[in-house]
Write a protein that holds these residues in place. Sequence first.
Motif, PDB file in Angstrom:
ATOM      1  N   ALA A 141     -13.870  11.780  -2.853  1.00 58.99           N
ATOM      2  CA  ALA A 141     -12.743  12.296  -3.638  1.00 58.99           C
ATOM      3  C   ALA A 141     -11.571  11.316  -3.617  1.00 58.99           C
ATOM      4  N   PHE A 142     -11.326  10.706  -2.464  1.00 63.06           N
ATOM      5  CA  PHE A 142     -10.221   9.749  -2.368  1.00 63.06           C
ATOM      6  C   PHE A 142     -10.523   8.494  -3.178  1.00 63.06           C
ATOM      7  N   GLN A 144     -12.339   8.324  -5.867  1.00 66.78           N
ATOM      8  CA  GLN A 144     -12.146   8.665  -7.278  1.00 66.78           C
ATOM      9  C   GLN A 144     -10.661   8.668  -7.640  1.00 66.78           C
ATOM     10  N   LEU A 145      -9.812   9.116  -6.706  1.00 69.17           N
ATOM     11  CA  LEU A 145      -8.362   9.066  -6.931  1.00 69.17           C
ATOM     12  C   LEU A 145      -7.886   7.624  -7.023  1.00 69.17           C
ATOM     13  N   TYR A 146      -8.419   6.773  -6.152  1.00 59.44           N
ATOM     14  CA  TYR A 146      -8.076   5.348  -6.220  1.00 59.44           C
ATOM     15  C   TYR A 146      -8.494   4.754  -7.567  1.00 59.44           C
ATOM     16  N   LYS A 148      -8.466   6.183 -10.417  1.00 60.57           N
ATOM     17  CA  LYS A 148      -7.458   6.530 -11.415  1.00 60.57           C
ATOM     18  C   LYS A 148      -6.198   5.683 -11.242  1.00 60.57           C
ATOM     19  N   ILE A 149      -5.804   5.464  -9.984  1.00 63.73           N
ATOM     20  CA  ILE A 149      -4.636   4.622  -9.720  1.00 63.73           C
ATOM     21  C   ILE A 149      -4.905   3.178 -10.139  1.00 63.73           C
TER      22      ILE A 149
END
Length: 402
Positions: A141-142, A144-146, A148-149
């Motif tokens: 999950a982290f 995937q967040l990276y 997006k960033i």
Amino acid sequence: MTNESMMEHQVSSRERYAQFMEDSCCTHFCLGPNPSMARYVYALIFLVTNLLAWTIRDYGHSALSELQRLKGCHGARYCLGAEGVLRISFGCFLFFFAMFLSTVNTKKVDDPRNSWHSEWWPAKIIMWLSFMVIPFFIPSAFIQLYGKIAHFGAGVFLLIQLISVISFITWLNDCCRTEKIAKRCRIQVLVVCITTYLASVVGIVLMYIWYAPKPSCSLNILFITLTLGLLQLMTFVSIHSKVKAGFLAPGIMGLYVVFLCWSALRSEPQTEICNKKAQAATNADWLTIVSFVIAVLAIVMATFSTGIDSKCFQFTKAETESEDDVPYGYGFFHFVFAMGAMYFAMLFIGWNAHKTMQKWTIDVGWASTWVRIVNEWLASVVYVWMLVAPLVWKNRRQVEST
């Protein structure tokens, strides 16, 4: 030979050896702080990271099956492919961002951070290896967040690169327009201007042939026609009587925007019927591989050249340089490489973390196409604004004074 003469001979041999070591390339490039050599080592580290990300994306499924044992992976399939690229990118970003934080605002060579930037390679190699491994223990999950960033970070990299390119073109144009060079190199400058415009026109014609073979390819026709219009607009503004910037800068900028348009069209999916070059590439594996290798080297070269060009972002008047000043901005250099880590991740996954890329492909997909096209339009707008801005500010000051 007496003992005294033998001792003198040994001493003179040691002196010659010491003098040789002082003057040798090994001493200049490997011993002591050497910022000029250090930047090439960082570029090599960046290149190896790119190749590692490509290996995990294309061949990781068979070579890294043991990743299913790691807690953050939820099975090997989530650590490979696009997500594997993001994990390697995240480790590369952490490495260069840590170097950015530890070297930012370094100005003098006697600063201890100059030694940290240019030496301590065993420690930094260990740090880099650690950052390559740690992301594979991080939950999906982290990552995937990276991802997006990383879209934002890649955009920052493209903007920095764009400003660097335009600054170089305007500097070259101003240099060629100085009275001394204008008289001595008038013919050479004229030849360069004619060559750039001819190359731009030839490039546009080839794009019509390769990427718009049918009237139904309306989107590609629009992209190519707008590129032709942007070339004419930049030339018109540059030679306007109130600007008088000449033909050299718009000629080079025109060639640059034609290249960006070609890059955008080349990024269209290989299933697109209007992309004849993509269809040809699928039938020639050697061409696909060569294009991939050139693209990876271009990423590294673009990141390297942009990283050492910190002076184009000095908005205040630069102080007089002295011998004890660092040769380039270390903090800016590492910041560009940190953003470059996000940029190469986007290229390897086609700006889409949920998309499966084919082997030996890079920067392919409609998201990549639109990023390139927007970058082309932005480049043209920024260049025109740099020409018009002095006139706008001058008129505004005159209005305020009255």
